[in-house]
Design an enzyme around this catalytic site. Sequence first.
Site, PDB file in Angstrom:
ATOM      1  N   ASP A   1      -2.652  10.324  12.892  1.00  7.55           N
ATOM      2  CA  ASP A   1      -3.386   9.759  11.569  1.00  7.55           C
ATOM      3  C   ASP A   1      -3.951   8.470  11.866  1.00  7.55           C
ATOM      4  O   ASP A   1      -3.769   7.535  11.197  1.00  7.55           O
ATOM      5  CB  ASP A   1      -2.061   9.695  10.524  1.00  7.55           C
TER       6      ASP A   1
ATOM      7  N   GLY B   1       0.970   5.513   1.409  1.00  5.14           N
ATOM      8  CA  GLY B   1       0.224   6.445   2.396  1.00  5.14           C
ATOM      9  C   GLY B   1       1.009   7.708   2.060  1.00  5.14           C
ATOM     10  O   GLY B   1       2.038   7.752   1.430  1.00  5.14           O
ATOM     11  N   GLY B   2       0.581   8.693   3.173  1.00  2.81           N
ATOM     12  CA  GLY B   2       1.276   9.975   2.671  1.00  2.81           C
ATOM     13  C   GLY B   2       2.802  10.024   3.308  1.00  2.81           C
ATOM     14  O   GLY B   2       3.685  10.970   2.848  1.00  2.81           O
ATOM     15  N   PHE B   3       3.075   9.014   3.887  1.00  3.72           N
ATOM     16  CA  PHE B   3       4.609   8.774   4.679  1.00  3.72           C
ATOM     17  C   PHE B   3       5.420   8.039   3.547  1.00  3.72           C
ATOM     18  O   PHE B   3       6.649   8.036   3.754  1.00  3.72           O
ATOM     19  CB  PHE B   3       4.489   8.436   6.131  1.00  3.72           C
ATOM     20  N   GLY B   4       4.792   7.278   2.880  1.00  2.59           N
ATOM     21  CA  GLY B   4       5.718   6.440   1.677  1.00  2.59           C
ATOM     22  C   GLY B   4       4.932   5.146   1.449  1.00  2.59           C
ATOM     23  O   GLY B   4       3.821   5.053   1.978  1.00  2.59           O
TER      24      GLY B   4
ATOM     25  N   GLY C   1       0.651  -1.206  -0.134  1.00  2.00           N
ATOM     26  CA  GLY C   1      -0.147  -0.051   0.002  1.00  2.00           C
ATOM     27  C   GLY C   1       0.924   1.339   0.041  1.00  2.00           C
ATOM     28  O   GLY C   1       2.189   0.974   0.042  1.00  2.00           O
TER      29      GLY C   1
ATOM     30  N   VAL D   1       4.784   0.680   1.642  1.00  3.24           N
ATOM     31  CA  VAL D   1       4.790  -0.320   2.270  1.00  3.24           C
ATOM     32  C   VAL D   1       5.004  -1.363   1.452  1.00  3.24           C
ATOM     33  O   VAL D   1       4.244  -1.609   0.544  1.00  3.24           O
ATOM     34  CB  VAL D   1       3.633  -0.335   3.347  1.00  3.24           C
TER      35      VAL D   1
ATOM     36  N   LYS E   1       8.436   0.037   5.646  1.00  2.08           N
ATOM     37  CA  LYS E   1       7.873   1.124   4.945  1.00  2.08           C
ATOM     38  C   LYS E   1       9.063   2.017   4.531  1.00  2.08           C
ATOM     39  O   LYS E   1       9.918   2.263   5.276  1.00  2.08           O
ATOM     40  CB  LYS E   1       7.189   1.961   6.267  1.00  2.08           C
TER      41      LYS E   1
END
Length: 672
Positions: A475, A359-362, A357, A364, A378
């Site tokens: 979050d 997300g905003g942080f990077g 997946g 996975v 991650k």
Amino acid sequence: MASPGSSVFILCMFICSVSVIRSDFYNVACGRDNKVNYTSTSIYKRNLDTVQATLISAAKKSSSGFYNASVGEGLDQVNALVYCRRDVQPDICRSCVKDSMNKLRELCPSTKEADIWYDECILRYSNASIFNKVETWPTVYWQLQNNVTDVIQFNKNLRDLLDKLKGRVAQEKFATGNVTAEDVFSTLNHEYFFSTIYGLMQCSPDLSLKQCTNCIDQLEVFLQSCCSGKIRGHITNPSCDIRYETYRFYNETLVNAPPPQSQLPLKPPLVPPPAAGKDDSNKRMVLIIVVVIVGFVILLFVMVCVVKRRREQRTYIGRSRNDDDDVVDISTIESLRYDFSTIQAATNSFSDSNKLGEGGFGSVYKGAFQDSKEIAVKRLSRGSNQGQKEFINEVILVAKLQHRNLVKLVGFCFEGSERLLIYEFMPNASLDYFIFDMMKRSYLDWERRYKIISGVARGILYLHEDSRLRIIHRDLKASNVLLDADMNPKIADFGIARLFDLNETQAMTNKIVGTYGYMAPEYAMYGQFSVKSDVFSFGVLVLEILSGKKNHNFRNGGNVEELASFAWKNWREGTLSNVIDPILKNSSGSIHEMIRCIHIGLLCVQEKVTDRPTMASVVLMLNSFSHSLAVPSKPAFLMHSSSDTENNSRNSTENSVQYSIDEASITDLYPR
Ligand SMILES: *[C@@H]1O[C@H](CO)[C@@H](O)[C@H](O)[C@H]1NC(C)=O
Ligand SMILES: *[C@@H]1O[C@H](CO)[C@@H](O)[C@H](O)[C@H]1NC(C)=O
Ligand SMILES: *[C@@H]1O[C@H](CO)[C@@H](O)[C@H](O)[C@H]1NC(C)=O
Ligand SMILES: *[C@@H]1O[C@H](CO)[C@@H](O)[C@H](O)[C@H]1NC(C)=O
Ligand SMILES: *[C@@H]1O[C@H](CO)[C@@H](O)[C@H](O)[C@H]1NC(C)=O
Ligand SMILES: *[C@@H]1O[C@H](CO)[C@@H](O)[C@H](O)[C@H]1NC(C)=O
């Protein structure tokens, strides 16, 4: 329903009503049985007004935490005292004094005598003298029905704790402490493990040490009959207080801090005394120059100090609270550090087929080590400008957070511009994968959903209160709740905001990290985050779990509406069962419990930050189905951006967002 045993029944003969009205104050007593009233034109009322103003201004001036006042003569004399729990921060104490005074006047508008109990302070007033006296009426208690498994052992441990605290309270009128007590308690087929009992005792500061001991002794007798084998006990009268819990409910930092100092002594001036001598103009000139230079040096010194202090404050807020957290053992680092090549091999070079997946942080990725241990990696996006040392320090701090409802951080990698976080792999993916899926949802019966809700609550409580760092998740959402093989929930991505060096001061950030639909309004609009913004997200999550629908693009017939407002409308109309997922309604499970959970969810999404409960009270509410709940006020209605962006396929809807808000608007919003 509470099922009071006979001992509790006997207690009730001594004890006045036990009424939990709102989470922020425990109890209120308006005079004794034979209420003595004053009228709105009486001298007593005028004196009471003066007392109110006096106490509030005394609390503003001094941070002693104990304030008393006595105004008027004879029958019209008003005596009042208020004291804060000693571990409460001065500004919180101040606001408690103010709120309790206002609230008590509102709740007991005409009785000459009244008492109110808050978590943080106790306020009393009366026409009788109340100073330096032990008052045992009313005595009130709270307990939880949850029983520990080994009652005898638990009571033994509790006994040790109480004895320890009594020794100290007899010397200081205040004591906190803990004992190790490993046990399990159960709630509705779920078991929770705890390893420590925390306790607190306090007396009204005007009492003598002997009176204090007396008062505590009296309460202790009640404690034994009300709370034997219960995971929580709290018993109090106007003069003293005993409480224990299985989580740390007091502020250890402040407990250990030295008592507040009134004023730092001023340094003597550095200017040398003028030499008494001949009136020589040259000498005078020299003196003036010296004064100017010395003055300049002092000014410079002060400026340097101020700048330095600011900088220190900033790092203090952004970093750890305890000094020893900063001492990172080199072996800890090495046990957590992985080579980039190892991870590259484990994830098949970060191939798309391994991607779980984004997300905003990077992104996975799934991976497996040589020994076939599965991991989730991650790969942080390159938004961070943190140096290696800071990054590693933060990772180690986050790795120290260990709780059964948090995903375990296995390690990290920092090489060149690559920053990787390595977590244990969760075979059942995330909650959104189940809860928003028509078919998979049926697998989550009420028992499983309840387990998920209370597990997430405990995980957040740990982040907020029990870990040595106070972590605000920022979050929290269904896709950040992962599920292990037994469908136990584990929160992911906690502490990640810390890794991004978001330049945070005063709990304000100019970079907002979060997900639409879960963000508290004060955070989404002004960037103000606090534990209560996590509570908000938790509330949204609870509503989603109960309804099986997304808050963000929830549809009620043809209308786009927020799930929270839909739930609230139904709450007002008494039709909350409309909100419950039909699959859930048809499964076995108590509708009453489901409705109660929605109620708790609604309390969490209230618009006013102060109305939202803390995570600790949420956990309590979830644990005890006999605890009566407050009435929720209107939830925050978040502005919908527009509905057309929300209809995309699943993978694009739930991404975290990061955006900056105007610097200028932030500075305007700084307190003071
Ligand atoms: C005082 O006022 C309360 C209501 O505020 C009332 O219940 C009570 O009977 C009054 N007591 C007396 C002695 O008038
Ligand atoms: C407050 O209480 C102390 C004793 O605890 C007493 O000496 C003092 O006079 C009181 N102050 C007022 C304003 O009543
Ligand atoms: C308090 O006021 C009531 C009614 O005015 C009176 O009967 C009582 O004696 C007063 N108590 C004291 C200690 O003044
Ligand atoms: C705890 O024990 C008491 C009495 O032994 C019982 O009435 C109560 O239902 C128990 N509570 C739970 C949650 O099992
Ligand atoms: C228990 O109290 C001691 C201080 O007496 C403290 O050092 C320790 O960290 C506490 N333990 C827990 C689990 O909070
Ligand atoms: C405890 O007190 C310290 C010092 O005032 C404060 O910085 C900290 O935020 C407090 N912690 C909690 C959990 O309230």
